[in-house]
Design an enzyme around this catalytic site. Structure first.
Site, mmCIF file in Angstrom:
data_model
loop_
_atom_site.group_PDB
_atom_site.id
_atom_site.type_symbol
_atom_site.label_atom_id
_atom_site.label_comp_id
_atom_site.label_asym_id
_atom_site.label_seq_id
_atom_site.Cartn_x
_atom_site.Cartn_y
_atom_site.Cartn_z
ATOM 1 N N SER B 128 0.816 -1.215 0.000
ATOM 2 C CA SER B 128 0.000 0.000 0.000
ATOM 3 C C SER B 128 0.849 1.264 0.000
ATOM 4 O O SER B 128 1.932 1.308 0.576
ATOM 5 C CB SER B 128 -0.892 0.016 1.246
ATOM 6 O OG SER B 128 -1.669 -1.140 1.293
ATOM 7 N N GLU B 243 -2.660 -15.653 0.292
ATOM 8 C CA GLU B 243 -3.195 -14.919 1.437
ATOM 9 C C GLU B 243 -4.704 -15.106 1.526
ATOM 10 O O GLU B 243 -5.241 -15.490 2.545
ATOM 11 C CB GLU B 243 -2.840 -13.444 1.288
ATOM 12 C CG GLU B 243 -3.399 -12.570 2.383
ATOM 13 C CD GLU B 243 -2.771 -11.175 2.370
ATOM 14 O OE1 GLU B 243 -3.064 -10.438 3.294
ATOM 15 O OE2 GLU B 243 -2.003 -10.855 1.447
ATOM 16 N N SER B 370 -10.138 -5.510 0.579
ATOM 17 C CA SER B 370 -11.359 -5.241 1.352
ATOM 18 C C SER B 370 -12.482 -6.165 0.886
ATOM 19 O O SER B 370 -12.450 -6.701 -0.220
ATOM 20 C CB SER B 370 -11.781 -3.783 1.181
ATOM 21 O OG SER B 370 -12.471 -3.635 -0.051
ATOM 22 N N GLU B 372 -15.389 -5.426 -0.023
ATOM 23 C CA GLU B 372 -16.067 -4.932 -1.238
ATOM 24 C C GLU B 372 -15.293 -5.398 -2.476
ATOM 25 O O GLU B 372 -15.878 -5.824 -3.473
ATOM 26 C CB GLU B 372 -16.161 -3.399 -1.218
ATOM 27 C CG GLU B 372 -17.172 -2.848 -0.218
ATOM 28 C CD GLU B 372 -16.688 -2.940 1.229
ATOM 29 O OE1 GLU B 372 -15.462 -2.920 1.461
ATOM 30 O OE2 GLU B 372 -17.537 -3.033 2.128
HETATM 31 C C1 LIG Z 1 -4.654 -3.852 10.187
HETATM 32 C C2 LIG Z 1 -4.165 -3.564 8.811
HETATM 33 C C3 LIG Z 1 -2.968 -4.075 8.383
HETATM 34 C C4 LIG Z 1 -2.465 -3.802 7.124
HETATM 35 N N1 LIG Z 1 -1.244 -4.288 6.766
HETATM 36 C C5 LIG Z 1 -0.731 -3.956 5.559
HETATM 37 C C6 LIG Z 1 0.580 -4.383 5.196
HETATM 38 O O1 LIG Z 1 1.260 -5.065 5.958
HETATM 39 N N2 LIG Z 1 1.087 -3.994 4.012
HETATM 40 C C7 LIG Z 1 0.353 -3.243 3.137
HETATM 41 O O2 LIG Z 1 0.852 -2.960 2.071
HETATM 42 N N3 LIG Z 1 -0.888 -2.818 3.435
HETATM 43 C C8 LIG Z 1 -1.448 -3.161 4.634
HETATM 44 N N4 LIG Z 1 -2.714 -2.725 4.970
HETATM 45 C C9 LIG Z 1 -3.423 -1.877 4.051
HETATM 46 C C10 LIG Z 1 -4.565 -2.579 3.329
HETATM 47 O O3 LIG Z 1 -4.095 -3.445 2.363
HETATM 48 C C11 LIG Z 1 -5.464 -1.485 2.751
HETATM 49 O O4 LIG Z 1 -6.057 -0.851 3.845
HETATM 50 C C12 LIG Z 1 -6.521 -2.004 1.833
HETATM 51 O O5 LIG Z 1 -5.968 -2.472 0.647
HETATM 52 C C13 LIG Z 1 -7.566 -0.927 1.537
HETATM 53 O O6 LIG Z 1 -6.963 0.227 1.064
HETATM 54 P P1 LIG Z 1 -7.252 1.642 1.743
HETATM 55 O O7 LIG Z 1 -7.088 1.498 3.205
HETATM 56 O O8 LIG Z 1 -6.476 2.647 1.041
HETATM 57 O O9 LIG Z 1 -8.786 1.882 1.513
HETATM 58 P P2 LIG Z 1 -9.463 2.437 0.188
HETATM 59 O O10 LIG Z 1 -8.962 1.686 -0.979
HETATM 60 O O11 LIG Z 1 -9.398 3.900 0.172
HETATM 61 O O12 LIG Z 1 -10.955 1.982 0.461
HETATM 62 C C14 LIG Z 1 -11.822 2.661 1.365
HETATM 63 C C15 LIG Z 1 -13.212 2.043 1.240
HETATM 64 O O13 LIG Z 1 -13.650 2.139 -0.110
HETATM 65 C C16 LIG Z 1 -13.963 0.875 -0.632
HETATM 66 N N5 LIG Z 1 -13.584 0.763 -2.043
HETATM 67 C C17 LIG Z 1 -12.420 1.142 -2.633
HETATM 68 N N6 LIG Z 1 -12.415 0.803 -3.925
HETATM 69 C C18 LIG Z 1 -13.594 0.196 -4.178
HETATM 70 C C19 LIG Z 1 -14.193 -0.405 -5.326
HETATM 71 N N7 LIG Z 1 -13.588 -0.471 -6.511
HETATM 72 N N8 LIG Z 1 -15.417 -0.945 -5.186
HETATM 73 C C20 LIG Z 1 -16.064 -0.907 -3.982
HETATM 74 N N9 LIG Z 1 -15.557 -0.376 -2.880
HETATM 75 C C21 LIG Z 1 -14.336 0.169 -2.976
HETATM 76 C C22 LIG Z 1 -13.153 -0.077 0.193
HETATM 77 O O14 LIG Z 1 -13.709 -1.392 0.189
HETATM 78 C C23 LIG Z 1 -13.200 0.548 1.555
HETATM 79 O O15 LIG Z 1 -14.395 0.193 2.185
HETATM 80 C C24 LIG Z 1 -3.222 -2.995 6.237
HETATM 81 C C25 LIG Z 1 -4.459 -2.493 6.642
HETATM 82 C C26 LIG Z 1 -4.930 -2.770 7.904
HETATM 83 C C27 LIG Z 1 -6.243 -2.211 8.323
#
Ligand SMILES: Cc1cc2nc3c(=O)[nH]c(=O)nc-3n(C[C@H](O)[C@H](O)[C@H](O)COP(=O)(O)OP(=O)(O)OC[C@H]3O[C@@H](n4cnc5c(N)ncnc54)[C@H](O)[C@@H]3O)c2cc1C
Lengths: 352, 388
Positions: B128, B243, B370, B372
């Protein structure tokens, strides 16, 4: 440990799937609704041709000698195509009851070959169901009385039709008088046998509910791919996608539970009743969700008599409370999970 | 079908059970999101490795036991049954290792896997970025090849355990003119290189469970590339597949929670039964945890017989994360007004693990793709619905 089916088991159910796709089209099912019995001799003959009436009849009586695990995949197909026939009561439940009786029992010698060749229809009644399905066109009724098993002709009972929302079902209130002559087996053996019937009906219904859920999901998916609004297929809208994805998740996690329950019956697992009730609950949940989501995806079309979805929804709603409703099955889960010292937790899934 | 363990499998279970009984720390370790706890968990990884239990599915020559997936499930059941610590190196052992075995050179395997198994290198994941969450193909952090080194500039974020971890694996843009999932490369790098700044991020519980990683002209040898240059997306998808598929969350974890929930309910039954929906949720928790176990055994059996994981793997993530939420929400409802107590509160002994789990359960539907996004995948790849 091997949670897979054999090639034979898979190819049999695959063959049945392909056969029913051609032979049990929704238009045909609608025609059969219009008949008084709700059953069709041609449909029965086709099922018999495929060997389904003979599936678990012992080979000595003209059957194929297969078992509970073989049935479960077939039952999924019977659900998928909403087959209107008393096949399960006749070829699965009545066969199970007959097989348990002594070799010299008339029930066995007389009826098993007729079940195998498809000529007999047998209705099975137990007070867990208020009504007996297909009692009027049955050749024989197998009925519960005080844990005993009784056998009689429909003409020896008073039958009152209670129409069901599922146009293919024929439910009867059955009034009859048990006598020494009708008694086939006493309460001591009967108690266990009826438990076995409830569990086998449970696996059959769970598997049919799985098949019905899959069919409703497929109908919803096909409709969503074809129907256009705002210039696009509605299936490209995420809200619609997620409705259907939720159904796929439910089916995915109900299937192994149902198939394990069948295996538990096949091997006489001491927790078979628990496994069956678990199967009933998750399969019911999957089918109810599939109905709700599929009708939503269909829009007003789903609320019509014309759309085929109705036959699968109604079958699912009806079956879900037959042979033990959710109240009954959840009570059996609670009895196990909430018992003192219950074998819960990791490493207990397959213990005895 | 045969739903009984073989004699060999029973013996294996007995062996794991015996070892765990003798070696699992009697007292719970401190959270691995603290410096002290991280060291404790690293020591536990080393101990596991001494017994050759840290990576049972790996080949024997790499320090594993060449276990198949059924053995792995048995191992996990005994692991959770024994109340053993969380795996601080799970991202390495369960996610990177299978990818290394598929795409790594012999030299890379020999270099990374034994140290990973021993807990000498603890791994963080770097996918990310601030602008690339669900949309991972929007990654911008650059790694430009200069001679035999990549020079990395940019930023990763949300990297779990990166605050204390030794190494990081992730995706970087090696072709600056590329778009989306083209031009990305999978790179392994130590987190102590010059030019790397790690800024801890506190999670809901106040501990720095993840971190931002800043790269300022960080030089990484080209030999640390996994797979071909520009092929990173495919390599990464293999990791994401493992995963989502099986290894991230074994069913035993949820069966243990369900069992604990039943026990909690039994202790407070008189109070809890005043709301009948609680009993229902407790029963559902047990049923769903069993269903997850059965489904995993079925998938494992299929894979052992040479089958493959398809898009239906996306259903897993949704199922276990929603189950985890259900169980912890139900526990909090049973605990009522005591649920809010922090772990250090004198009267929090019973409730604190549930609060901790409840907080973490909130993240389940977000990380690892996620829910979704998983539903999109199910609809498009499993059901074949058209893309938006
Ligand atoms: C506890 C924890 C540990 C993590 N560990 C790691 C790690 O070790 N390494 C790493 O790289 N990342 C890590 N992550 C990050 C994780 O992979 C991201 O949080 C995840 O991919 C979602 O991205 P975002 O948080 O930017 O949310 P966003 O992508 O901004 O999404 C926000 C909301 O919008 C929704 N959304 C976004 N796009 C769409 C779509 N096309 N259709 C429908 N809904 C959508 C999402 O489902 C979510 O509900 C971690 C996250 C958490 C919470």
């Amino acid at each position: 440990m091997d949670f897979t089916f054999t090639e034979d088991q898979l190819s049999l159910s695959d063959a049945i799937h392909k056969f029913l796709m051609v032979e049990a089209a929704p238009e045909l099912l609608r025609e059969i609704w219009e008949t008084e019995s709700g059953r069709s001799a041609e449909m029965r003959a086709k099922l018999a041709d495929q060997g389904l009436t003979a599936l678990s009849v012992p080979e000595a009586y003209g059957g194929m000698g297969l078992g509970d695990l073989d049935w479960v995949l077939i039952q999924q197909e019977l659900g998928y195509y909403a087959i209107p026939d008393s096949l399960t009561a006749t070829a699965y439940l009545a066969v199970y009851l007959s097989k348990a009786l002594p070799e010299d029992s008339k029930l066995k010698a007389h009826w098993l070959p007729k079940i195998a060749d498809g000529s007999a229809r047998i209705a099975v009644g137990h007070p867990i169901n208020p009504f007996v399905a297909d009692a009027a066109n049955a050749s024989l009724l197998l009925l519960w009385h005080a844990d005993e098993l009784h056998a009689l002709r429909p003409s020896e009972a008073t039958l009152t039709l209670n129409p069901s929302i599922d146009s293919s079902r024929r439910l009867y209130r059955v009034q009859w008088t048990p006598t020494d002559k009708t008694r086939v087996c006493g309460a001591e053996q009967g108690r266990e046998l009826w438990q076995g019937v409830i569990n086998r009906a449970g696996v059959a219904i769970s598997a049919q509910l799985l098949g019905l859920a899959q069919r409703m999901l497929d109908l919803g998916t096909d409709y969503a791919a074809q129907r256009k609004q705002f210039g696009k297929p509605i299936g490209s809208f995420q809200a619609v996608k997620h409705h259907l994805a939720d159904v796929a998740v439910k089916i995915e996690f109900a299937r192994p539970v149902v198939q394990r329950a069948a295996q538990s019956l096949a091997t006489g697992h001491p927790r078979a009743s628990l496994h069956v009730s678990h199967a009933r609950l998750v399969a019911g949940e999957a089918a109810r969700l599939a109905a709700r989501k599929s009708i939503q995806v269909h829009g007003a079309m789903g609320y019509t008599w014309e759309a085929d979805l109705q036959m699968f929804m109604k079958r699912a709603w009806a079956l879900d409370s037959t042979w033990g409703d959710a109240i009954f099955h959840k009570a059996r889960i609670a009895e196990f999970v909430l018992a003192e010292g219950a074998a819960l937790g990791p490493a207990e899934t397959f213990t005895h | 079908m045969r739903l009984e363990y073989t004699e060999r499998q029973k013996k294996f279970r007995a062996e794991v059970r015996e070892w765990m009984a003798a070696n699992v720390p009697k007292q719970a370790l401190t959270s691995f999101d603290t410096k002290e706890g991280f060291a404790q968990h690293r020591a536990w990884e080393a101990k596991l490795n001494e017994g050759r239990w840290s990576a049972v599915t790996w080949p024997k020559e790499l320090g594993g036991r060449s276990c198949d997936l059924i053995d792995w499930l048995i191992f996990e059941e005994e692991y959770w049954r024994a109340g053993a610590p969380l795996r601080v190196n799970q991202n390495g052992v369960f996610l990177l290792a299978p990818t290394l075995m598929e795409y790594g050179t012999d030299e890379q395997k020999a270099r990374f896997l034994p140290r990973m198994a021993a807990g000498e290198d603890i791994w963080a994941q770097g996918w990310s970025e601030p602008g690339a969450g669900s949309d991972m193909a929007a990654i911008r952090t650059k790694a430009i090849l200069e001679g035999d080194h990549y020079v990395i500039n940019g930023q990763k974020t949300w990297s779990t355990r990166a605050v204390f971890a030794d190494w990081c694996f992730g995706l970087f843009r090696t072709d600056p003119d590329s778009q989306r999932h083209h031009g990305l490369t999978f790179i392994l790098l130590p987190l102590n290189l010059p030019g790397i700044t790690i800024r801890p991020i506190k999670q809901l519980n106040g501990l720095p469970g993840f971190a931002e990683i800043f790269f300022d002209n960080v030089r990484v040898p080209a030999a640390n590339r996994l797979g071909a240059e520009g092929q990173g997306w495919n390599v990464a998808m293999a990791t994401a597949g493992f995963e989502r598929g099986l290894m991230l969350r074994s069913p035993a974890r949820f069966q243990k929670t369900a069992q604990n929930l039943v026990a909690l309910y039994q202790r407070h039954r008189e109070h809890a039964d005043r709301d009948p929906s609680i009993r229902d949720a407790v029963l559902k928790s047990w049923m769903d945890a069993e269903a997850y176990a059965l489904s995993t055994y079925q998938t494992a059996s299929r894979l052992v017989r040479g089958g493959h994981i398809g898009p239906e793997a996306s259903t897993n993530k949704i199922f276990w994360s929603e189950l985890d939420l259900l169980m912890h929400e139900t526990a909090m409802r049973i605990l009522g007004a005591r649920g809010e107590l922090m772990p250090e509160a004198p009267e929090a002994a019973e409730s604190a693990p549930w609060l901790d789990g409840f907080l973490f359960a909130q993240a389940g539907p977000i990380y690892a793709g996620s829910n979704e996004i998983q539903r999109n995948i199910i609809a498009e790849r499993m059901l074949g619905l058209p893309r938006a």
